[in-house]
Scaffold this motif. Structure first.
Motif, short mmCIF file in Angstrom:
data_model
loop_
_atom_site.label_atom_id
_atom_site.label_comp_id
_atom_site.label_asym_id
_atom_site.label_seq_id
_atom_site.Cartn_x
_atom_site.Cartn_y
_atom_site.Cartn_z
N ALA A 1 0.61 54.09 -22.85
CA ALA A 1 1.39 53.99 -24.06
C ALA A 1 1.96 52.72 -24.14
O ALA A 1 2.20 51.97 -25.40
CB ALA A 1 2.33 55.01 -23.90
N LEU A 2 2.54 52.12 -23.09
CA LEU A 2 3.09 50.62 -23.18
C LEU A 2 2.25 49.63 -23.73
O LEU A 2 2.38 48.59 -24.45
CB LEU A 2 3.57 50.37 -21.89
N ALA A 3 0.84 49.75 -23.06
CA ALA A 3 -0.35 48.55 -23.65
C ALA A 3 -0.56 48.68 -24.97
O ALA A 3 -0.97 47.81 -25.61
CB ALA A 3 -1.23 48.83 -22.64
N ALA A 4 -0.31 49.83 -25.39
CA ALA A 4 -0.77 50.01 -26.93
C ALA A 4 0.12 49.50 -27.91
O ALA A 4 -0.14 49.38 -28.99
CB ALA A 4 -0.91 51.74 -27.21
N LEU A 5 1.44 49.17 -27.35
CA LEU A 5 2.46 48.60 -28.14
C LEU A 5 2.29 47.26 -28.34
O LEU A 5 1.68 46.50 -27.53
CB LEU A 5 3.83 49.06 -27.85
N GLU B 1 3.41 39.27 -30.93
CA GLU B 1 2.58 39.83 -31.80
C GLU B 1 3.09 40.31 -32.71
O GLU B 1 2.71 40.11 -34.02
CB GLU B 1 1.65 40.89 -30.83
N LEU B 2 4.13 41.20 -32.91
CA LEU B 2 4.88 41.73 -33.88
C LEU B 2 5.35 40.69 -34.92
O LEU B 2 5.29 40.59 -35.97
CB LEU B 2 5.84 42.71 -33.51
N THR B 3 6.09 39.56 -34.18
CA THR B 3 6.86 38.48 -35.08
C THR B 3 5.25 37.86 -35.62
O THR B 3 5.68 37.60 -37.02
CB THR B 3 7.36 37.54 -33.86
N GLY B 4 4.34 37.52 -35.11
CA GLY B 4 3.33 36.74 -35.45
C GLY B 4 2.61 37.78 -36.96
O GLY B 4 2.38 37.27 -38.03
N PHE B 5 2.74 39.06 -36.62
CA PHE B 5 1.98 39.93 -37.87
C PHE B 5 3.01 39.94 -39.11
O PHE B 5 2.74 39.66 -40.15
CB PHE B 5 2.00 41.39 -37.31
N ILE B 6 4.45 39.71 -38.72
CA ILE B 6 5.37 39.97 -39.77
C ILE B 6 5.33 38.70 -40.46
O ILE B 6 5.27 38.52 -41.53
CB ILE B 6 6.95 40.07 -39.32
N HIS B 7 5.30 37.44 -39.93
CA HIS B 7 5.06 35.98 -40.41
C HIS B 7 3.81 35.96 -41.38
O HIS B 7 3.67 35.65 -42.43
CB HIS B 7 5.09 34.83 -39.40
N ALA B 8 2.58 36.49 -40.82
CA ALA B 8 1.37 36.41 -41.53
C ALA B 8 1.52 37.24 -42.81
O ALA B 8 0.67 36.94 -43.56
CB ALA B 8 0.30 36.89 -40.56
#
Length: 75
Positions: free
Chosen positions: A33-37, A42-49
């Motif tokens: 479950a932790l690895a799936a998050l 990664e989240l910051t990069g997605f938001i910026h993209a």
């Protein structure tokens, strides 16, 4: 996992027991479950993209619609 403090080991073992699992089974599920998050990077990069969000929807109107009419309104 090595060098896990005894209080942490006991707590995790108790959690596994409440699920009827071995400690290994419990930790495998938790680690999967932790690895799936996404990581924070990664989240910051997605938001910026994704770029800025634009639109003509009034957020307050959406909230009002979801909440429904106020009690006593329309009397």
């Amino acid at each position: 996992i090595r060098n896990v403090p005894e209080p942490v080991h006991r707590a995790l073992k108790a959690r596994a027991a409440t699920r009827g699992q071995s400690l290994s089974e419990y930790l495998n599920q938790e680690l999967a479950a932790l690895a799936a998050l996404p990581t924070l990077d990664e989240l910051t990069g997605f938001i910026h993209a994704a770029g800025p969000v634009t639109g003509s929807i009034d957020p307050a109107a959406v909230v009002r619609e979801l909440r429904g009419p106020l009690p006593g309104a329309g009397r």
